[in-house]
Design a protein around this motif. Structure first.
Motif, PDB file in Angstrom:
ATOM      1  N   THR A  41      40.010  26.086  33.300  1.00 48.74           N
ATOM      2  CA  THR A  41      38.877  25.982  32.373  1.00 48.74           C
ATOM      3  C   THR A  41      38.754  27.152  31.408  1.00 48.74           C
ATOM      4  OG1 THR A  41      37.387  26.945  34.031  1.00 48.74           O
ATOM      5  CG2 THR A  41      37.537  24.536  33.935  1.00 48.74           C
ATOM      6  N   LYS A  42      39.104  28.369  31.850  1.00 47.22           N
ATOM      7  CA  LYS A  42      39.054  29.521  30.946  1.00 47.22           C
ATOM      8  C   LYS A  42      39.824  30.682  31.544  1.00 47.22           C
ATOM      9  CE  LYS A  42      34.441  30.424  32.537  1.00 47.22           C
ATOM     10  NZ  LYS A  42      33.058  30.333  32.195  1.00 47.22           N
ATOM     11  N   THR A  43      40.087  31.673  30.699  1.00 46.61           N
ATOM     12  CA  THR A  43      40.801  32.875  31.106  1.00 46.61           C
ATOM     13  C   THR A  43      40.060  34.093  30.588  1.00 46.61           C
ATOM     14  OG1 THR A  43      42.934  31.741  31.057  1.00 46.61           O
ATOM     15  CG2 THR A  43      42.986  34.139  30.931  1.00 46.61           C
ATOM     16  N   LEU A  44      39.888  35.067  31.448  1.00 41.67           N
ATOM     17  CA  LEU A  44      39.304  36.346  31.059  1.00 41.67           C
ATOM     18  C   LEU A  44      40.409  37.386  31.134  1.00 41.67           C
ATOM     19  CD1 LEU A  44      36.846  38.168  30.413  1.00 41.67           C
ATOM     20  CD2 LEU A  44      36.511  38.382  32.878  1.00 41.67           C
ATOM     21  N   ARG A  45      40.707  38.013  30.010  1.00 41.94           N
ATOM     22  CA  ARG A  45      41.763  39.027  29.933  1.00 41.94           C
ATOM     23  C   ARG A  45      41.166  40.393  30.251  1.00 41.94           C
ATOM     24  NH1 ARG A  45      47.228  39.063  30.043  1.00 41.94           N
ATOM     25  NH2 ARG A  45      48.120  40.531  28.600  1.00 41.94           N
ATOM     26  N   MET A  46      41.763  41.091  31.203  1.00 41.19           N
ATOM     27  CA  MET A  46      41.320  42.432  31.582  1.00 41.19           C
ATOM     28  C   MET A  46      42.292  43.464  31.011  1.00 41.19           C
ATOM     29  SD  MET A  46      38.621  41.541  33.230  1.00 41.19           S
ATOM     30  CE  MET A  46      38.041  43.025  34.013  1.00 41.19           C
ATOM     31  N   GLU A  47      41.911  44.744  31.080  1.00 42.67           N
ATOM     32  CA  GLU A  47      42.747  45.805  30.512  1.00 42.67           C
ATOM     33  C   GLU A  47      43.847  46.281  31.470  1.00 42.67           C
ATOM     34  OE1 GLU A  47      38.978  47.617  32.226  1.00 42.67           O
ATOM     35  OE2 GLU A  47      39.400  45.978  30.871  1.00 42.67           O
ATOM     36  N   GLU A  48      43.765  45.878  32.732  1.00 41.69           N
ATOM     37  CA  GLU A  48      44.739  46.286  33.752  1.00 41.69           C
ATOM     38  C   GLU A  48      45.107  45.067  34.607  1.00 41.69           C
ATOM     39  OE1 GLU A  48      45.912  49.415  34.580  1.00 41.69           O
ATOM     40  OE2 GLU A  48      44.772  50.525  33.082  1.00 41.69           O
ATOM     41  N   ASP A  49      46.164  45.219  35.415  1.00 48.78           N
ATOM     42  CA  ASP A  49      46.486  44.187  36.401  1.00 48.78           C
ATOM     43  C   ASP A  49      45.271  43.987  37.306  1.00 48.78           C
ATOM     44  OD1 ASP A  49      48.963  44.630  35.284  1.00 48.78           O
ATOM     45  OD2 ASP A  49      50.006  44.853  37.195  1.00 48.78           O
ATOM     46  N   VAL A  50      45.030  42.743  37.702  1.00 50.75           N
ATOM     47  CA  VAL A  50      43.888  42.421  38.555  1.00 50.75           C
ATOM     48  C   VAL A  50      44.415  42.115  39.959  1.00 50.75           C
ATOM     49  CG1 VAL A  50      41.782  41.070  38.748  1.00 50.75           C
ATOM     50  CG2 VAL A  50      42.834  41.389  36.499  1.00 50.75           C
ATOM     51  N   LEU A  51      43.867  42.828  40.958  1.00 50.04           N
ATOM     52  CA  LEU A  51      44.419  42.754  42.307  1.00 50.04           C
ATOM     53  C   LEU A  51      43.612  41.909  43.279  1.00 50.04           C
ATOM     54  CD1 LEU A  51      45.372  46.518  42.694  1.00 50.04           C
ATOM     55  CD2 LEU A  51      46.810  44.632  41.919  1.00 50.04           C
TER      56      LEU A  51
END
Length: 124
Positions: free
Chosen positions: A41-51
């Motif tokens: 449904t959607k994507t949230l882009r973060m500034e770092e890898d998400v763990l």
């Protein structure tokens, strides 16, 4: 690489977090032949890898941990930042939110567990 999945408390959707810095939101759907499907449904882009990721039991907050050793707590309706949690020396690999949505516990590769208040982000 997908690092974690977190089921939304209503069990109708989940998020996946990954090394490509994305938090992806998915919803379960019923297929025409009666099977269960999944729709992105959607994507949230973060500034770092998400763990890691977890939802609050009241569904108002989503917490994600980043490779920079922080956790970001977001409002689920707007995905706006509510609070950032700083204090681990190595990345946070697991976390969970208390049943009353007032505390978050984080576990890190630095071999420490921290308990944080979700009102002001204070470490207990």
């Amino acid at each position: 690489t997908i690092w974690d999945l977190a089921m939304r408390p209503d069990r109708r959707a989940f998020v996946s977090v990954s090394a490509d810095k994305d938090v992806k939101f998915w919803e379960f759907t019923l297929e025409s032949q009666g099977g269960l499907g999944v729709t992105h449904t959607k994507t949230l882009r973060m500034e770092e890898d998400v763990l890691a990721a977890c939802y609050s039991p009241n569904s108002t907050l989503l917490a994600v941990s980043l490779l920079d050793c922080t956790a970001k707590v977001l409002f689920t309706d707007s995905l706006k930042l509510f609070i950032s949690l700083y204090g681990h020396k190595l990345p946070i690999t697991s976390m969970d939110i208390s049943s009353d949505s007032s505390l978050i516990v984080t576990g890190s590769a630095d071999k420490n567990i921290k308990i944080w208040g979700l009102d002001f982000g204070d470490c207990h």
